[in-house]
Scaffold this motif. Structure first.
Motif, PDB file in Angstrom:
ATOM      1  N   PHE A   3       0.817  -1.210   0.000  1.00 21.64           N
ATOM      2  CA  PHE A   3       0.000   0.000   0.000  1.00 21.64           C
ATOM      3  C   PHE A   3       0.856   1.267   0.000  1.00 21.64           C
ATOM      4  O   PHE A   3       0.334   2.374  -0.009  1.00 21.64           O
ATOM      5  N   VAL A   4       2.169   1.086   0.027  1.00 21.07           N
ATOM      6  CA  VAL A   4       3.086   2.225   0.031  1.00 21.07           C
ATOM      7  C   VAL A   4       3.181   2.798  -1.379  1.00 21.07           C
ATOM      8  O   VAL A   4       3.179   2.059  -2.375  1.00 21.07           O
ATOM      9  N   CYS A   5       3.266   4.119  -1.475  1.00 17.54           N
ATOM     10  CA  CYS A   5       3.435   4.759  -2.785  1.00 17.54           C
ATOM     11  C   CYS A   5       4.614   4.126  -3.522  1.00 17.54           C
ATOM     12  O   CYS A   5       5.659   3.856  -2.916  1.00 17.54           O
ATOM     13  N   LYS A   6       4.451   3.908  -4.809  1.00 16.30           N
ATOM     14  CA  LYS A   6       5.471   3.196  -5.574  1.00 16.30           C
ATOM     15  C   LYS A   6       6.842   3.853  -5.485  1.00 16.30           C
ATOM     16  O   LYS A   6       7.861   3.173  -5.389  1.00 16.30           O
ATOM     17  N   HIS A   7       6.857   5.204  -5.494  1.00 10.69           N
ATOM     18  CA  HIS A   7       8.159   5.866  -5.477  1.00 10.69           C
ATOM     19  C   HIS A   7       8.829   5.811  -4.107  1.00 10.69           C
ATOM     20  O   HIS A   7       9.994   6.201  -3.970  1.00 10.69           O
ATOM     21  N   LEU A   8       8.099   5.262  -3.091  1.00 12.03           N
ATOM     22  CA  LEU A   8       8.668   5.161  -1.752  1.00 12.03           C
ATOM     23  C   LEU A   8       8.981   3.722  -1.338  1.00 12.03           C
ATOM     24  O   LEU A   8       9.509   3.492  -0.252  1.00 12.03           O
ATOM     25  N   GLU A   9       8.665   2.759  -2.192  1.00 11.70           N
ATOM     26  CA  GLU A   9       8.820   1.360  -1.811  1.00 11.70           C
ATOM     27  C   GLU A   9      10.261   1.002  -1.445  1.00 11.70           C
ATOM     28  O   GLU A   9      10.505   0.148  -0.604  1.00 11.70           O
ATOM     29  N   HIS A  10      11.226   1.637  -2.092  1.00 12.43           N
ATOM     30  CA  HIS A  10      12.630   1.307  -1.840  1.00 12.43           C
ATOM     31  C   HIS A  10      13.364   2.452  -1.139  1.00 12.43           C
ATOM     32  O   HIS A  10      14.598   2.507  -1.155  1.00 12.43           O
ATOM     33  N   LEU A  11      12.616   3.357  -0.510  1.00 19.18           N
ATOM     34  CA  LEU A  11      13.233   4.471   0.201  1.00 19.18           C
ATOM     35  C   LEU A  11      13.993   3.963   1.417  1.00 19.18           C
ATOM     36  O   LEU A  11      13.444   3.262   2.266  1.00 19.18           O
ATOM     37  N   GLU A 118      13.397  12.101  -2.686  1.00 18.37           N
ATOM     38  CA  GLU A 118      12.656  10.875  -2.994  1.00 18.37           C
ATOM     39  C   GLU A 118      11.237  10.942  -2.450  1.00 18.37           C
ATOM     40  O   GLU A 118      10.281  10.514  -3.115  1.00 18.37           O
ATOM     41  N   ILE A 119      11.094  11.443  -1.230  1.00 16.38           N
ATOM     42  CA  ILE A 119       9.758  11.545  -0.644  1.00 16.38           C
ATOM     43  C   ILE A 119       8.871  12.438  -1.502  1.00 16.38           C
ATOM     44  O   ILE A 119       7.677  12.172  -1.677  1.00 16.38           O
TER      45      ILE A 119
END
Length: 349
Positions: A3-11, A118-119
């Motif tokens: 459910f995490v935003c795609k651009h944050l999955e690997h943050l 990134e966020i």
């Protein structure tokens, strides 16, 4: 399913300095001030009406903004108060950088900048420092926004404010000058922030370092009214609680206390730098409350870091091709510095 935003999955997220708790430890790893804040802070806390906490705080910190404006010779409308400088940095990325845009900064520098990019779903764009860790001049179209840390961390070096002023005049986006360590430096960029011709530059300060208030979150920035107004439109409704406003105001009304602490730290900084240099360390010129220093070539910064840690003397080590040869050492009291040097002597550095 995530459910995490795609651009944050690997943050990876920002990794703060270690906060150890050992009796008798020497904590020189997070650039905290070794001296207490102004006695005015204690008085403000003692006089604080705890029953008033049932009320919301002033959402725009009018009283503190007026005082800060008087300190820097500008209008209160040019002052933004934030829940620590980190909140201001976050608001900066949200306010002045479109999603998918670019945020420029030097490398190495404060590692939070890349995380905030990134966020924001923007692209962090690092610009490498010179070989001697001084700041080169970025191209005027390098990024949509740029954060220039001066003096820089973790390298401790200061850029002449005239160079930054020149860049601000040519830069196409919004420039934020992060001056967390400005009070320890011989010059700063605040005149640029309050100048009437300034349209694109913010200068940011914090009470964490020189005012000995890392335990509360209080930062501020100064700049053109349109940029400050935009930050106030984006911030949380009540981003500064009543206690932080009261404590911050108390500290800011005792500038002599802050300056005396800063003078003591600078004296110890210069003494420590001289001693380490005499022992064969390569110490960068510092305009901060810390040193960035490489031990003699026959030794390892990583090994010294671990040995100090076992002795409950904590400094900061940043692995990496350019930073891995150095240790960042916060300037403590003379007694803490003597303990550090004693342990280094026992291991031959």
């Amino acid at each position: 399913m995530s459910f995490v935003c795609k651009h944050l999955e690997h943050l990876a997220g920002y990794v703060p300095g270690e906060q150890p708790h050992f009796p008798g430890m020497v904590k020189l790893n997070t650039n905290e001030n070794p001296y207490p804040p102004s006695p005015n802070v204690g008085k403000a806390l003692a006089a604080f009406d705890w029953q008033s906490l049932r009320r919301y705080p002033d959402p725009v910190c009018r009283q503190v903004r007026e005082h800060i404006a008087s300190l820097h010779g500008c209008s209160p409308n040019q002052v933004f108060i934030g829940n620590g400088s980190d909140e201001i940095l976050s608001l900066f990325t949200r306010t002045f950088v479109e999603a998918g845009g670019t945020i420029g900064y030097f490398e190495p520098t404060y590692s939070l900048y890349s995380v905030l990019a990134e966020i924001r779903d923007a692209r962090g764009k690092p610009f490498p420092l010179n070989e001697d860790f001084s700041c080169p001049m970025p191209p005027e179209d390098f990024a949509d926004a740029f954060v220039w840390t001066n003096p820089n961390a973790p390298t401790s070096r200061m850029t002449n404010p005239e160079i930054i002023a020149d860049f601000s005049q040519r830069f196409k986006g919004v420039l934020l000058v992060d001056e967390a360590y400005a009070d320890f430096a011989p010059a700063n960029c605040m005149p640029l922030a309050v100048a009437s011709k300034n349209t694109n530059t913010l200068v940011m300060r914090t009470l964490s370092k020189s005012f000995s208030l890392a335990g509360i979150r209080f930062g501020y920035c100064i700049g053109p009214e349109p940029l400050i107004d935009a930050l106030y439109r984006v911030k949380d409704s009540y981003n500064m609680d009543a206690l932080a406003q009261a404590v911050g105001m108390a500290a800011l009304t005792d500038m002599p206390h802050m300056r005396a602490n800063v003078a003591a730290i600078i004296k110890t900084r210069e003494s420590l730098s001289k001693t380490l240099s005499q022992r064969g360390w390569h110490v960068l010129p510092s305009a901060t409350n810390f040193l960035f220093a490489a031990p003699p070539p026959t030794t390892s910064a990583a090994a010294i870091f671990e040995t100090l840690r076992q002795e409950h003397v904590f400094v900061r080590y940043f692995p990496g091709k350019r930073t891995g040869q150095y240790l960042r050492i916060t300037v403590g009291t003379p007694e803490e510095t003597a303990r550090l040097l004693d342990v280094l002597s026992r291991i031959g550095v």
